[in-house]
Design an enzyme around this catalytic site. Structure first.
Site, short mmCIF file in Angstrom:
data_model
loop_
_atom_site.label_atom_id
_atom_site.label_comp_id
_atom_site.label_asym_id
_atom_site.label_seq_id
_atom_site.Cartn_x
_atom_site.Cartn_y
_atom_site.Cartn_z
N CYS A 115 0.79 -1.24 0.00
CA CYS A 115 0.00 0.00 0.00
C CYS A 115 0.82 1.29 0.00
O CYS A 115 0.69 2.09 -0.93
CB CYS A 115 -0.95 0.00 1.19
SG CYS A 115 -2.21 -1.28 1.04
N ARG A 128 5.28 -7.59 -1.62
CA ARG A 128 5.22 -6.43 -2.53
C ARG A 128 6.01 -5.24 -1.98
O ARG A 128 5.81 -4.81 -0.86
CB ARG A 128 3.75 -6.05 -2.78
CG ARG A 128 3.04 -7.04 -3.70
CD ARG A 128 1.58 -6.70 -3.88
NE ARG A 128 0.75 -7.16 -2.79
CZ ARG A 128 -0.58 -7.10 -2.79
NH1 ARG A 128 -1.23 -6.57 -3.80
NH2 ARG A 128 -1.28 -7.55 -1.76
N1 LIG Z 1 -3.36 -5.46 1.06
C1 LIG Z 1 -3.68 -4.54 1.97
O1 LIG Z 1 -3.20 -4.57 3.10
C2 LIG Z 1 -4.67 -3.46 1.64
C3 LIG Z 1 -5.20 -2.66 2.66
C4 LIG Z 1 -6.12 -1.67 2.34
C5 LIG Z 1 -6.49 -1.46 1.03
N2 LIG Z 1 -5.95 -2.23 0.02
C6 LIG Z 1 -6.39 -2.01 -1.35
O2 LIG Z 1 -7.31 -3.03 -1.71
C7 LIG Z 1 -7.17 -3.35 -3.11
C8 LIG Z 1 -6.90 -4.85 -3.27
O3 LIG Z 1 -5.65 -5.13 -2.66
P1 LIG Z 1 -5.17 -6.62 -2.35
O4 LIG Z 1 -3.93 -6.52 -1.57
O5 LIG Z 1 -6.32 -7.40 -1.82
O6 LIG Z 1 -4.85 -7.13 -3.85
P2 LIG Z 1 -4.59 -8.62 -4.36
O7 LIG Z 1 -3.73 -8.49 -5.54
O8 LIG Z 1 -4.20 -9.49 -3.21
O9 LIG Z 1 -6.05 -9.13 -4.82
C9 LIG Z 1 -6.74 -8.66 -5.93
C10 LIG Z 1 -7.53 -9.82 -6.52
O10 LIG Z 1 -8.45 -9.33 -7.50
C11 LIG Z 1 -8.57 -10.30 -8.54
N3 LIG Z 1 -9.18 -9.67 -9.71
C12 LIG Z 1 -8.68 -8.69 -10.50
N4 LIG Z 1 -9.58 -8.36 -11.45
C13 LIG Z 1 -10.68 -9.13 -11.25
C14 LIG Z 1 -11.93 -9.26 -11.90
N5 LIG Z 1 -12.27 -8.48 -12.94
N6 LIG Z 1 -12.82 -10.15 -11.43
C15 LIG Z 1 -12.51 -10.93 -10.39
N7 LIG Z 1 -11.34 -10.85 -9.72
C16 LIG Z 1 -10.43 -9.96 -10.15
C17 LIG Z 1 -7.14 -10.79 -8.71
O11 LIG Z 1 -7.09 -12.05 -9.36
C18 LIG Z 1 -6.66 -10.85 -7.25
O12 LIG Z 1 -6.89 -12.13 -6.68
C19 LIG Z 1 -6.06 -2.46 -3.63
O13 LIG Z 1 -6.63 -1.29 -4.18
C20 LIG Z 1 -5.28 -2.10 -2.39
O14 LIG Z 1 -4.60 -0.86 -2.49
C21 LIG Z 1 -5.05 -3.24 0.30
#
Ligand SMILES: NC(=O)c1ccc[n+]([C@@H]2O[C@H](COP(=O)([O-])OP(=O)(O)OC[C@H]3O[C@@H](n4cnc5c(N)ncnc54)[C@H](O)[C@@H]3O)[C@@H](O)[C@H]2O)c1
Length: 434
Positions: A263, A331
């Protein structure tokens, strides 16, 4: 309430499982078939403490299911969350919104009755407006609202953060969406969680402001650590001395090798780009981005200096590869700068991490040797470097560790040991800002 979660990664899976635990009926969707197949078998694709029990408990109770079929999952849902990735767009530092917009297109094709489409992904100001425009264009007669509900959970403590958050921020533009979002989060009324309703643009910006502020706090104490090293002051005491002031607070004042993770790096970069685009530059955040990137690289020189000026031909034991403990997320981890940097200077790296080695193998140079325990990593090493403060590194048996080391050198980039203890154990010990 019927909840559909699009994207079953760190945020989608935790949020989906927690909403199910609140009593909602949740379907988590992902386009990654292997991930969904694993989840259907009860296997959790990421490491997050407590998530296996939460997911499988709710799966067996019939409140949580998984699919790759987005259209089927959206039919009949009252809320459809978009929790897909928003990585840095190649070349310009903006957030890459292609996954969010692709999800919006797909949702538009599948809407049946009224639903609130909620962006949970971290997205720049104005994205919810664009999501609304995309759905309106693709499905002119659809009955829907778009809300913004950024997520503040921390990996490693994600379930507790989701169930007992400091606050929930919800951006809405109409009463129908507000009422549905209020119902969705009603279980949090029990612990009196503040739910801040605002407009969508404010909710979107609040998330970036929060991450930029925390990244600034870390970077501030890191710079103070450098100054402490030059002046003979102790950064841990400085942090305590300022952190006890309630206007400042003690969290995020631990000096280290620079922030990483999924993030802060991408969100600070994206905020800088948004601010430039709107001609309101955020110069403090620009400095934070620059200082942090330089710091990660500088850690390589710090390690080399502690090894007598060069690591060429030396064996370095690296303990901790993930960007922080209690996650397998690699990451933007500092190790991704430090390990290749050491190898580039001619070092041989023997690494250990309790959860991150599987992922690290795809990201670090092939020459890294992965070890089953920290003690195996230290065997025949000229120095040991602690990059991530996993609990199991906090109480290492220092005698056992040093027994097979060639030289007793430790570079502790997380300040988990006391200099006097390490001196007593006969180590040449380098830490951060003390
Ligand atoms: N990881 C954290 O700690 C955290 C905390 C707060 C906010 N966020 C935000 O949340 C969002 C997601 O982060 P994350 O870490 O969970 O990402 P991630 O990469 O772990 O997960 C994203 C998932 O979305 C899936 N995906 C993408 N396009 C898709 C579609 N069209 N249909 C179905 N599935 C689809 C991918 O295959 C993947 O499994 C980001 O914007 C991130 O900035 C993350």
């Amino acid at each position: 309430m019927r909840v559909t979660m699009i994207g079953s990664g760190y945020v989608g899976l935790v949020s989906g499982a927690c909403f199910a635990d609140f009593g909602h009926e949740v379907i988590c969707v992902d386009k990654d078939e292997r991930k969904i197949e694993a989840l259907k078998r009860g296997e959790i694709p990421i490491y997050e403490p407590g998530l296996d029990v939460l997911v499988n408990g709710n799966r067996f109770a019939g409140r949580l299911s998984f699919t790759t079929d987005l259209a089927e999952a959206v039919k009949g849902a009252e809320t459809v969350f978009i929790a897909v990735g928003t990585p840095t767009r190649r070349g310009d530092g903006h957030a890459d919104l292609s996954y969010v917009y692709a999800a919006a297109e797909e949702i538009a094709k599948s809407l049946t009755g009224y639903a609130v489409i909620v962006t949970k992904s971290t997205v720049p100001v104005g994205t919810a407006d664009e999501v609304e425009a995309i759905i309106r264009r693709a499905a002119p007669n659809a009955d829907f609202s778009v809300a913004s509900n950024p997520e503040f959970l921390r990996e490693g403590a994600a379930i507790d953060d989701f169930k007992r958050p400091d606050r929930v921020v919800v951006g809405v533009e109409d009463d129908r969406a507000r009422e549905i979002m209020r119902q969705l989060y009603r279980p949090l009324n029990l612990n009196e969680t503040p739910i801040l309703f605002t407009n969508r643009r404010t909710a979107e910006l609040t998330k970036y402001a929060a991450n930029a502020f925390l990244a600034t706090k870390i970077t501030f104490i890191n710079e103070m650590a450098d100054l402490c090293e030059k002046t003979g002051a102790n950064v841990q005491d400085v942090a305590r001395g300022i952190g006890l002031d309630r206007r400042i607070g003690s969290k995020f004042l631990h000096a280290g090798p620079g922030y990483g993770g999924s993030c802060f790096p991408k969100d600070t970069l994206a905020l800088v780009q948004t601010a430039r685009q709107f001609e309101a530059p955020t110069r403090i955040v620009e400095a934070v981005v620059e200082v942090n990137a330089a710091r990660k690289k500088r850690m390589v020189d710090k390690i080399a200096a502690a090894c007598g000026g060069s690591v060429k031909g030396k064996t370095i034991a690296v303990l901790g590869l993930t960007f922080k403990p209690e996650t397998d997320d690699m990451r933007d981890a500092p190790s991704l700068e430090i390990v290749p940097g050491l190898i580039g200077l001619g070092a041989k790296v023997q690494a250990h991490d309790p959860q991150g080695m599987k992922e690290a193998k795809h990201l670090l140079p092939a020459s890294v040797t992965y070890c089953g325990t920290p003690y195996d990593a230290a065997a025949q090493a000229d120095a040991v470097v602690i990059i991530t403060e996993w609990n199991e590194y906090r109480a290492l048996d220092i005698d056992k560790l040093s027994r097979t080391m060639k030289d007793k050198v430790m570079i502790d980039l997380r300040n988990i040991y006391r200099p006097e203890d390490m001196a007593e154990a006969g180590f040449s010990y380098t830490s951060i800002g003390r």
